[in-house]
Design a protein around this motif. Structure first.
Motif, PDB file in Angstrom:
ATOM      1  N   VAL A  57      27.257  75.158  12.449  1.00 35.81           N
ATOM      2  CA  VAL A  57      28.277  74.641  13.366  1.00 35.81           C
ATOM      3  C   VAL A  57      27.610  73.836  14.478  1.00 35.81           C
ATOM      4  CG1 VAL A  57      30.186  75.282  14.886  1.00 35.81           C
ATOM      5  CG2 VAL A  57      29.757  76.602  12.818  1.00 35.81           C
ATOM      6  N   ARG A  58      26.443  74.326  14.912  1.00 35.38           N
ATOM      7  CA  ARG A  58      25.683  73.625  15.954  1.00 35.38           C
ATOM      8  C   ARG A  58      25.380  72.176  15.553  1.00 35.38           C
ATOM      9  NH1 ARG A  58      25.400  75.136  20.905  1.00 35.38           N
ATOM     10  NH2 ARG A  58      26.232  73.081  20.880  1.00 35.38           N
ATOM     11  N   ASP A  59      24.924  72.026  14.300  1.00 35.36           N
ATOM     12  CA  ASP A  59      24.607  70.677  13.798  1.00 35.36           C
ATOM     13  C   ASP A  59      25.817  69.773  13.907  1.00 35.36           C
ATOM     14  OD1 ASP A  59      22.121  71.543  13.072  1.00 35.36           O
ATOM     15  OD2 ASP A  59      22.663  71.943  10.984  1.00 35.36           O
ATOM     16  N   ILE A  60      26.961  70.325  13.515  1.00 38.08           N
ATOM     17  CA  ILE A  60      28.181  69.526  13.508  1.00 38.08           C
ATOM     18  C   ILE A  60      28.530  69.086  14.925  1.00 38.08           C
ATOM     19  CG2 ILE A  60      30.650  69.540  12.966  1.00 38.08           C
ATOM     20  CD1 ILE A  60      29.957  71.531  10.703  1.00 38.08           C
ATOM     21  N   ILE A  61      28.440  70.046  15.859  1.00 38.08           N
ATOM     22  CA  ILE A  61      28.767  69.719  17.248  1.00 38.08           C
ATOM     23  C   ILE A  61      27.839  68.629  17.771  1.00 38.08           C
ATOM     24  CG2 ILE A  61      28.842  70.628  19.615  1.00 38.08           C
ATOM     25  CD1 ILE A  61      29.686  73.329  18.346  1.00 38.08           C
ATOM     26  N   ASN A  62      26.561  68.782  17.460  1.00 35.03           N
ATOM     27  CA  ASN A  62      25.598  67.767  17.914  1.00 35.03           C
ATOM     28  C   ASN A  62      25.923  66.385  17.365  1.00 35.03           C
ATOM     29  OD1 ASN A  62      24.173  69.553  19.464  1.00 35.03           O
ATOM     30  ND2 ASN A  62      22.683  70.034  17.856  1.00 35.03           N
ATOM     31  N   ILE A 120      28.839  65.303  16.394  1.00 35.75           N
ATOM     32  CA  ILE A 120      30.050  64.779  17.028  1.00 35.75           C
ATOM     33  C   ILE A 120      29.705  64.195  18.386  1.00 35.75           C
ATOM     34  CG2 ILE A 120      32.323  65.378  17.963  1.00 35.75           C
ATOM     35  CD1 ILE A 120      32.504  67.542  15.786  1.00 35.75           C
ATOM     36  N   LYS A 121      28.869  64.915  19.132  1.00 31.34           N
ATOM     37  CA  LYS A 121      28.461  64.437  20.457  1.00 31.34           C
ATOM     38  C   LYS A 121      27.776  63.087  20.341  1.00 31.34           C
ATOM     39  CE  LYS A 121      27.867  68.604  23.233  1.00 31.34           C
ATOM     40  NZ  LYS A 121      26.898  69.702  23.461  1.00 31.34           N
ATOM     41  N   GLU A 122      26.904  63.004  19.338  1.00 32.33           N
ATOM     42  CA  GLU A 122      26.152  61.779  19.111  1.00 32.33           C
ATOM     43  C   GLU A 122      27.088  60.588  18.888  1.00 32.33           C
ATOM     44  OE1 GLU A 122      23.200  61.090  15.777  1.00 32.33           O
ATOM     45  OE2 GLU A 122      22.505  62.970  16.675  1.00 32.33           O
ATOM     46  N   VAL A 123      28.133  60.834  18.089  1.00 28.73           N
ATOM     47  CA  VAL A 123      29.029  59.742  17.715  1.00 28.73           C
ATOM     48  C   VAL A 123      29.999  59.387  18.839  1.00 28.73           C
ATOM     49  CG1 VAL A 123      30.844  59.037  16.111  1.00 28.73           C
ATOM     50  CG2 VAL A 123      28.840  60.263  15.269  1.00 28.73           C
ATOM     51  N   LEU A 124      30.562  60.420  19.472  1.00 33.08           N
ATOM     52  CA  LEU A 124      31.592  60.157  20.469  1.00 33.08           C
ATOM     53  C   LEU A 124      31.034  59.855  21.861  1.00 33.08           C
ATOM     54  CD1 LEU A 124      34.435  62.676  19.650  1.00 33.08           C
ATOM     55  CD2 LEU A 124      34.208  60.290  18.976  1.00 33.08           C
ATOM     56  N   GLY A 125      29.825  60.292  22.089  1.00 35.22           N
ATOM     57  CA  GLY A 125      29.250  60.073  23.409  1.00 35.22           C
ATOM     58  C   GLY A 125      29.991  60.899  24.453  1.00 35.22           C
ATOM     59  N   LYS A 126      30.422  60.243  25.525  1.00 33.09           N
ATOM     60  CA  LYS A 126      31.052  61.003  26.598  1.00 33.09           C
ATOM     61  C   LYS A 126      32.574  60.946  26.543  1.00 33.09           C
ATOM     62  CE  LYS A 126      27.158  60.419  29.686  1.00 33.09           C
ATOM     63  NZ  LYS A 126      26.508  59.293  30.358  1.00 33.09           N
ATOM     64  N   SER A 127      33.108  60.355  25.486  1.00 31.55           N
ATOM     65  CA  SER A 127      34.548  60.108  25.482  1.00 31.55           C
ATOM     66  C   SER A 127      35.397  61.346  25.183  1.00 31.55           C
ATOM     67  CB  SER A 127      34.886  58.985  24.497  1.00 31.55           C
ATOM     68  OG  SER A 127      34.494  59.361  23.206  1.00 31.55           O
ATOM     69  N   GLY A 128      34.801  62.488  24.993  1.00 31.93           N
ATOM     70  CA  GLY A 128      35.627  63.669  24.721  1.00 31.93           C
ATOM     71  C   GLY A 128      34.973  64.945  25.205  1.00 31.93           C
ATOM     72  N   LYS A 129      35.818  65.964  25.470  1.00 29.99           N
ATOM     73  CA  LYS A 129      35.287  67.265  25.877  1.00 29.99           C
ATOM     74  C   LYS A 129      35.263  68.161  24.647  1.00 29.99           C
ATOM     75  CE  LYS A 129      37.035  67.378  30.505  1.00 29.99           C
ATOM     76  NZ  LYS A 129      38.283  67.847  31.117  1.00 29.99           N
ATOM     77  N   ILE A 130      34.150  68.824  24.442  1.00 37.48           N
ATOM     78  CA  ILE A 130      34.033  69.672  23.261  1.00 37.48           C
ATOM     79  C   ILE A 130      33.974  71.131  23.668  1.00 37.48           C
ATOM     80  CG2 ILE A 130      32.650  70.180  21.220  1.00 37.48           C
ATOM     81  CD1 ILE A 130      31.553  67.303  21.433  1.00 37.48           C
ATOM     82  N   LYS A 131      34.845  71.919  23.033  1.00 34.79           N
ATOM     83  CA  LYS A 131      34.792  73.365  23.226  1.00 34.79           C
ATOM     84  C   LYS A 131      34.645  73.980  21.847  1.00 34.79           C
ATOM     85  CE  LYS A 131      38.373  73.531  26.203  1.00 34.79           C
ATOM     86  NZ  LYS A 131      39.633  74.130  26.636  1.00 34.79           N
TER      87      LYS A 131
END
Lengths: 81, 331
Positions: free
Chosen positions: B121-126, B128-139
């Motif tokens: 799950v960690r990989d996936i979150i990372n 997503i962060k990489e792709v979206l940058g700062k445009s979204g909040k992840i919980k």
């Protein structure tokens, strides 16, 4: 990426036979042997072909291809168009 | 003359066509072979037609990947690389649902399945962060990832699509990579569905000089027309061999050479070899008779009557075999 990868040349691939540019001085003799009036009656090879690019061949160059056929070795010619 | 196995003036093309055509009538109409992959690869007549038509996208492509010499006989390493090469995108391991009212994306990870692919799950979150940058909040909580995005509905939709297609791992286009053992050489190789030579070139531990795909156009694109011809030859031979039909290679070689004579792999038939014959009469005799005759008369095309077809049409001796010989009077 390993160093080997960066040096990969098309000619390393198992399916690619040896290509070489025929010097202008030999062209006439080859055409006579093949009984062909001019170069443009020979099979073609595109200037965008990876092998042509690797050889830095120019338009109109004659390329000699040393094929390894199931029936033995064969020489084939193509003209860069 | 006399030095060669085939006499000058022999109609090799016609003989090749007949030698390939007759066994073609005996081929099974619908056959697939499995070759260690779950994909259905056509063989027999459908595959032959596909090759002769030089289709850009074959029904099912396969890529055979050999590892670098030191790992070729290592089954474990092969499996490792196979797993690394196989393409997995986010939507393969997650269920993504949109909530327009709350402006959220709910991503549910199928952890069991993800684990088999070696993704956490960690990989996936990372990613997503990489792709979206700062445009979204992840919980995130356990296998749930919540993405809060403050954007219009349209933009949210676009982001959903983007998130779904995030590549997690592997090479785009390669699926179902399996390790196959070659009994003859004692080597292992990876057989994957799809093709992507461009990215495979950069893959680690892959012996790129032995990569092979049954998509002859892809080979042509990356290794040139000569390699393309060799691949085409290999594929046609394989079809014949699998059907238990023996055709002399020379016939197939002639076909492959004809298809590659213009520097690219061209189909046989109306849009390829037959359609580009220099003689009007020969083209008209094949297909679309009226079109060719009309165009030729508009353009005032001439026919030097060098070929076989033209001479048969007007009832002259064909320049083949004994017809090739001409008498010249000595003065």
């Amino acid at each position: 990426m390993s160093k080997k990868k960066e040096q990969f040349s098309v000619f390393d691939h198992v399916l690619v036979p040896k290509h070489e540019i025929v010097p202008d001085s030999e062209v006439e003799a080859i055409l006579a042997e093949l009984r062909v009036e001019s170069k443009d009656r020979l099979p073609k090879i595109l200037p965008t072909d990876p092998c042509v690019k690797a050889l830095k061949a120019k338009r109109g160059d004659l390329i000699r291809i040393l094929r390894k056929e199931p029936t033995g070795e064969a020489v084939y010619y193509r003209v860069v168009v | 003359m006399g030095k060669k196995l085939i006499d000058s003036g022999e109609a090799v093309g016609i003989i090749a066509a007949q030698s390939l055509g007759e066994p073609g009538t005996q081929m099974t109409m619908r056959t697939f072979h499995y070759a260690g992959v779950a994909e259905q690869v056509p063989t027999g007549l459908p595959r032959l037609i596909e090759l002769v038509d030089a289709r850009r996208e074959p029904t099912q492509s396969l890529t055979d990947i050999y590892l670098e010499d030191e790992f070729v006989k290592d089954k474990k390493k092969n499996e490792e690389v196979a797993a690394a090469l196989e393409h997995v995108s986010l939507s393969d391991v997650c269920a993504v649902t949109e909530n327009f009212a709350k402006k959220e994306l709910r991503i549910k990870v199928d952890t069991k399945f993800a684990q088999t692919k070696g993704i956490t799950v960690r990989d996936i979150i990372n990613k997503i962060k990489e792709v979206l940058g700062k445009s979204g909040k992840i919980k995130s909580k356990n296998d749930q990832i919540l993405l809060h995005i403050n954007a219009t509905y349209q933009k949210l939709r676009r982001i959903t699509m983007k998130v779904k297609s995030i590549p997690l791992k592997g090479i785009k286009g390669l699926s179902k990579a399996t390790v196959v053992y070659n009994e003859k050489t004692g080597e292992y190789f990876i057989r994957a569905g799809g093709y992507n030579l461009h990215d495979l070139k950069k893959a680690e531990h892959v012996n790129f000089s032995r990569v092979y795909t049954n998509n002859v156009r892809e080979i042509e694109k990356h290794f040139g027309i000569e390699a393309g011809r060799n691949a085409l030859l290999k594929e046609i031979r394989q079809v014949m061999d699998l059907q238990g039909l023996t055709v002399d290679v020379r016939h197939i070689m002639l076909l492959a050479d004809a298809m590659c004579s213009r520097g690219m792999i061209e189909p046989v038939g109306r849009h390829g070899l037959s359609g580009r014959k220099s003689s009007v009469l020969a083209r008209a005799a094949f297909e679309e008779t009226v079109k060719h005759l009309v165009n030729a008369s508009i353009e005032g095309e001439e026919d030097p009557l060098n070929g076989v077809t033209e001479n048969i049409i007007i009832g002259q001796t064909v320049k083949l075999g004994t017809g090739k010989v001409r008498l010249i009077m000595r003065q």
